[in-house]
Design a protein around this motif. Structure first.
Motif, PDB file in Angstrom:
ATOM      1  N   PRO A   1     -14.479   8.865   3.973  1.00 22.63           N
ATOM      2  CA  PRO A   1     -13.192   8.170   4.057  1.00 22.63           C
ATOM      3  C   PRO A   1     -13.277   6.741   3.530  1.00 22.63           C
ATOM      4  CG  PRO A   1     -14.284   8.154   6.202  1.00 22.63           C
ATOM      5  CD  PRO A   1     -15.180   8.937   5.280  1.00 22.63           C
ATOM      6  N   LEU A   2     -12.135   6.206   3.107  1.00 20.60           N
ATOM      7  CA  LEU A   2     -12.052   4.833   2.612  1.00 20.60           C
ATOM      8  C   LEU A   2     -11.420   3.865   3.604  1.00 20.60           C
ATOM      9  CD1 LEU A   2     -12.814   6.174  -0.126  1.00 20.60           C
ATOM     10  CD2 LEU A   2     -11.282   4.544  -1.213  1.00 20.60           C
ATOM     11  N   VAL A   3     -10.722   4.388   4.584  1.00 19.74           N
ATOM     12  CA  VAL A   3      -9.994   3.527   5.519  1.00 19.74           C
ATOM     13  C   VAL A   3     -10.909   2.708   6.437  1.00 19.74           C
ATOM     14  CG1 VAL A   3      -8.239   3.519   7.356  1.00 19.74           C
ATOM     15  CG2 VAL A   3      -8.011   5.081   5.438  1.00 19.74           C
ATOM     16  N   PRO A   4     -12.170   3.108   6.692  1.00 20.19           N
ATOM     17  CA  PRO A   4     -12.992   2.363   7.650  1.00 20.19           C
ATOM     18  C   PRO A   4     -13.114   0.869   7.409  1.00 20.19           C
ATOM     19  CG  PRO A   4     -14.000   4.477   7.239  1.00 20.19           C
ATOM     20  CD  PRO A   4     -12.827   4.376   6.300  1.00 20.19           C
ATOM     21  N   ALA A   5     -13.131   0.425   6.155  1.00 12.96           N
ATOM     22  CA  ALA A   5     -13.205  -1.023   5.908  1.00 12.96           C
ATOM     23  C   ALA A   5     -12.020  -1.731   6.555  1.00 12.96           C
ATOM     24  CB  ALA A   5     -13.239  -1.301   4.403  1.00 12.96           C
TER      25      ALA A   5
ATOM     26  N   LEU B   1       3.338  -3.296   3.758  1.00  9.93           N
ATOM     27  CA  LEU B   1       3.047  -4.608   3.190  1.00  9.93           C
ATOM     28  C   LEU B   1       2.051  -5.347   4.066  1.00  9.93           C
ATOM     29  CD1 LEU B   1       3.730  -6.936   1.162  1.00  9.93           C
ATOM     30  CD2 LEU B   1       5.513  -7.630   2.769  1.00  9.93           C
ATOM     31  N   LEU B   2       1.065  -5.966   3.428  1.00  9.40           N
ATOM     32  CA  LEU B   2       0.099  -6.826   4.107  1.00  9.40           C
ATOM     33  C   LEU B   2      -0.026  -8.142   3.359  1.00  9.40           C
ATOM     34  CD1 LEU B   2      -3.149  -4.738   4.798  1.00  9.40           C
ATOM     35  CD2 LEU B   2      -1.345  -5.290   6.427  1.00  9.40           C
ATOM     36  N   ALA B   3      -0.382  -9.174   4.094  1.00 12.94           N
ATOM     37  CA  ALA B   3      -0.937 -10.385   3.495  1.00 12.94           C
ATOM     38  C   ALA B   3      -2.374 -10.454   3.984  1.00 12.94           C
ATOM     39  CB  ALA B   3      -0.157 -11.621   3.906  1.00 12.94           C
ATOM     40  N   THR B   4      -3.333 -10.516   3.070  1.00 10.89           N
ATOM     41  CA  THR B   4      -4.736 -10.454   3.471  1.00 10.89           C
ATOM     42  C   THR B   4      -5.627 -11.122   2.441  1.00 10.89           C
ATOM     43  OG1 THR B   4      -6.540  -8.949   4.085  1.00 10.89           O
ATOM     44  CG2 THR B   4      -5.012  -8.177   2.377  1.00 10.89           C
ATOM     45  N   ASP B   5      -6.790 -11.544   2.915  1.00 13.32           N
ATOM     46  CA  ASP B   5      -7.815 -12.040   1.999  1.00 13.32           C
ATOM     47  C   ASP B   5      -8.821 -10.946   1.665  1.00 13.32           C
ATOM     48  OD1 ASP B   5      -9.128 -11.834   4.407  1.00 13.32           O
ATOM     49  OD2 ASP B   5      -9.921 -13.881   4.430  1.00 13.32           O
ATOM     50  N   GLY B   6      -8.578  -9.732   2.172  1.00 13.63           N
ATOM     51  CA  GLY B   6      -9.496  -8.634   1.937  1.00 13.63           C
ATOM     52  C   GLY B   6     -10.713  -8.673   2.834  1.00 13.63           C
TER      53      GLY B   6
ATOM     54  N   GLY C   1       0.823  -1.198   0.000  1.00 16.55           N
ATOM     55  CA  GLY C   1       0.000   0.000   0.000  1.00 16.55           C
ATOM     56  C   GLY C   1       0.858   1.248   0.000  1.00 16.55           C
ATOM     57  N   LEU C   2       0.422   2.255  -0.775  1.00 17.08           N
ATOM     58  CA  LEU C   2       1.153   3.513  -0.900  1.00 17.08           C
ATOM     59  C   LEU C   2       0.233   4.673  -0.542  1.00 17.08           C
ATOM     60  CD1 LEU C   2       2.870   2.894  -4.370  1.00 17.08           C
ATOM     61  CD2 LEU C   2       3.881   2.572  -2.104  1.00 17.08           C
TER      62      LEU C   2
ATOM     63  N   GLY D   1      -1.733  -2.081  19.887  1.00 15.64           N
ATOM     64  CA  GLY D   1      -1.080  -3.176  19.175  1.00 15.64           C
ATOM     65  C   GLY D   1      -0.900  -2.968  17.684  1.00 15.64           C
ATOM     66  N   PHE D   2      -1.049  -1.707  17.215  1.00 13.46           N
ATOM     67  CA  PHE D   2      -0.930  -1.412  15.793  1.00 13.46           C
ATOM     68  C   PHE D   2       0.198  -0.409  15.549  1.00 13.46           C
ATOM     69  CE2 PHE D   2      -5.624  -1.981  16.576  1.00 13.46           C
ATOM     70  CZ  PHE D   2      -5.664  -3.308  16.155  1.00 13.46           C
ATOM     71  N   ASP D   3       0.429  -0.086  14.289  1.00 11.46           N
ATOM     72  CA  ASP D   3       1.424   0.910  13.899  1.00 11.46           C
ATOM     73  C   ASP D   3       0.680   2.123  13.352  1.00 11.46           C
ATOM     74  OD1 ASP D   3       3.344   2.520  12.621  1.00 11.46           O
ATOM     75  OD2 ASP D   3       4.581   0.804  12.052  1.00 11.46           O
ATOM     76  N   GLY D   4       0.656   3.196  14.121  1.00  9.94           N
ATOM     77  CA  GLY D   4      -0.106   4.377  13.742  1.00  9.94           C
ATOM     78  C   GLY D   4       0.440   5.101  12.540  1.00  9.94           C
ATOM     79  N   ASP D   5       1.729   4.932  12.239  1.00  8.46           N
ATOM     80  CA  ASP D   5       2.294   5.545  11.044  1.00  8.46           C
ATOM     81  C   ASP D   5       1.917   4.775   9.788  1.00  8.46           C
ATOM     82  OD1 ASP D   5       3.655   7.691  12.290  1.00  8.46           O
ATOM     83  OD2 ASP D   5       5.322   6.377  12.816  1.00  8.46           O
ATOM     84  N   ALA D   6       1.829   3.462   9.924  1.00  2.00           N
ATOM     85  CA  ALA D   6       1.648   2.592   8.753  1.00  2.00           C
ATOM     86  C   ALA D   6       0.196   2.382   8.367  1.00  2.00           C
ATOM     87  CB  ALA D   6       2.291   1.231   9.023  1.00  2.00           C
ATOM     88  N   MET D   7      -0.736   2.746   9.236  1.00  5.86           N
ATOM     89  CA  MET D   7      -2.117   2.282   9.079  1.00  5.86           C
ATOM     90  C   MET D   7      -2.772   2.702   7.764  1.00  5.86           C
ATOM     91  SD  MET D   7      -5.154   2.335  11.901  1.00  5.86           S
ATOM     92  CE  MET D   7      -4.097   1.535  13.108  1.00  5.86           C
ATOM     93  N   GLU D   8      -2.561   3.946   7.328  1.00  2.47           N
ATOM     94  CA  GLU D   8      -3.209   4.366   6.083  1.00  2.47           C
ATOM     95  C   GLU D   8      -2.612   3.641   4.873  1.00  2.47           C
ATOM     96  OE1 GLU D   8      -5.430   8.301   5.629  1.00  2.47           O
ATOM     97  OE2 GLU D   8      -3.452   8.870   6.344  1.00  2.47           O
ATOM     98  N   ALA D   9      -1.298   3.478   4.856  1.00  6.28           N
ATOM     99  CA  ALA D   9      -0.687   2.732   3.759  1.00  6.28           C
ATOM    100  C   ALA D   9      -1.149   1.277   3.786  1.00  6.28           C
ATOM    101  CB  ALA D   9       0.833   2.815   3.844  1.00  6.28           C
ATOM    102  N   GLU D  10      -1.234   0.695   4.992  1.00  2.00           N
ATOM    103  CA  GLU D  10      -1.775  -0.658   5.113  1.00  2.00           C
ATOM    104  C   GLU D  10      -3.195  -0.730   4.557  1.00  2.00           C
ATOM    105  OE1 GLU D  10       0.610  -1.739   9.279  1.00  2.00           O
ATOM    106  OE2 GLU D  10      -1.547  -1.372   9.289  1.00  2.00           O
ATOM    107  N   ALA D  11      -3.964   0.307   4.845  1.00  2.00           N
ATOM    108  CA  ALA D  11      -5.351   0.323   4.378  1.00  2.00           C
ATOM    109  C   ALA D  11      -5.418   0.272   2.860  1.00  2.00           C
ATOM    110  CB  ALA D  11      -6.064   1.569   4.894  1.00  2.00           C
TER     111      ALA D  11
END
Length: 375
Positions: free
Chosen positions: A152-156, A23-28, A9-10, A328-338
């Motif tokens: 916003p799009l991040v809620p999912a 970077l994530l590994a996910t099934d969406g 994610g960028l 337990g998360f990374d607050g800097d990475a969360m939007e890119a992860e999203a």
């Protein structure tokens, strides 16, 4: 559990300070495996070009228009993202062939949802061609085309993270304090409601850059030496955005920093930090119930003045405030992860937005897929 895909994610957000890569590994769906993260700062000259691009973009009437030098800016922005991806993969010993998809946000230069117009510059096909990785981009446009706000799009993604919380106190609210703040409410029955909550870092950043020549108030140090000017704070908080029953998404130009004669450097920074926190709590008043826990993400969680005010305001409602890291998360990475997560959802045709998040009439997928020869 569905098939896991590895996604990068960028994110280049409204603060325009650089590119976040995750970077994530996910099934969406609910399965999310977190990977490494990298942040790449823009040089000052390029930040100035982006700011100038915001002014040029005000003349856009159709989303594919690129007046003035916006086309050149879009190409240069994309090539910086190419470099960021390549550096990220190299640093983590990952081959392009090991990545299934890139989620590319681009840079928002214009957001006018009531004119059915949102523009994120960034050439997804160029990114795919240069990295050799299929790329999903332009993820807001389909929502806008179907009557949503496009944000916003991040809620999912927040909902997927909430499922990972152990012994979660419900309801919980994720608050992302970037240039613009937004919140995601996840109720006891997994109901998702989300909307922009007000100015985040953008006013503070603009204020200290104009008055101290620094891009942001690191740690809230400038604010810590100031005093809140309540008359000035109330002027922001009396804005119709907070009193209207209709929630809407914001553009960074919807709120402007104070005039130079309205406050000194430190008092201005302290007042704007207070406004950032109070905006979140004012907007939370539009939720079905007051959250019992606020999880704070984005750069604003590093501003001590903002966090102090948030904690004090939340305590009046019996709620606690946690940083993303404390949860337990990374607050800097969360939007890119999203954006990585959303890209995988887009590939699967799953919804990115919902009536409770953007106001779209029905759950809506989105994104444009740029394929490569390899893909």
């Amino acid at each position: 559990m569905g098939e896991l895909k590895r996604a990068v994610g960028l994110m280049s957000g409204t603060s325009m300070d650089g590119i976040d890569v995750a970077l994530l590994a996910t099934d969406g769906r609910e399965t999310v495996e977190l990977g490494p993260f990298l942040s790449v700062s823009y040089d000052p000259d390029f930040r100035e070009r982006l700011k100038a691009g915001l002014e040029t973009a005000k003349t856009i009437h159709e989303r594919h228009e690129r007046p003035g030098d916006l086309a050149d800016l879009e190409r240069d922005l994309t090539l910086r993202h190419v470099d960021a991806v390549n550096d990220f993969l190299k640093q983590n010993s990952i081959l392009p062939g090991d990545i299934d998809v890139i989620g590319f946000h681009g840079q928002t230069v214009l957001h006018r949802p009531y004119a059915a117009l949102t523009v994120q510059i960034g050439d997804g096909q160029l990114l795919a061609d240069r990295t050799g990785i299929a790329t999903v981009f332009d993820m807001r446009a389909n929502d806008i085309a179907h009557g949503g706000q496009g944000a916003p799009l991040v809620p999912a993604y927040h909902a997927a993270l909430a499922a990972r919380l152990e012994d979660r106190t419900s309801p919980v609210c994720f608050v992302n304090i970037g240039g613009i703040s937004n919140l995601t409410y996840i109720g006891p029955d997994h109901e998702i409601i989300a909307f922009d909550s007000g100015p985040g870092n953008t006013l503070i950043d603009q204020w200290v850059e104009e008055n101290a020549g620094v891009p942001y108030d690191q740690g809230g140090r400038i604010a810590s030496e100031g005093t809140i000017i309540m008359a000035l704070a109330d002027r922001y908080l009396d804005h119709p955005f907070f009193t209207s029953d209709m929630r809407r998404s914001l553009d960074r130009s919807d709120f402007r920093p104070p005039a130079a004669d309205e406050a000194g450097l430190h008092d201005g920074a302290r007042t704007l930090a207070y406004v950032t926190a109070a905006s979140v709590m004012r907007s939370a008043g539009h939720l079905p119930a007051m959250p019992k826990c606020f999880i704070i993400c984005g750069g604003g969680r590093l501003n001590g003045a903002v966090m102090e005010d948030l904690a004090e305001m939340a305590s009046r409602h019996g709620a606690q405030v946690l940083t993303a890291e404390e949860a337990g998360f990374d607050g800097d990475a969360m939007e890119a992860e999203a954006w990585a997560y959303l890209a995988v959802r887009s590939l699967a045709g799953l919804p990115l937005t919902f009536p409770g998040t953007t106001g779209v009439a029905r759950p809506m997928t989105g994104g444009v897929l740029a394929r490569t020869i390899r893909a």
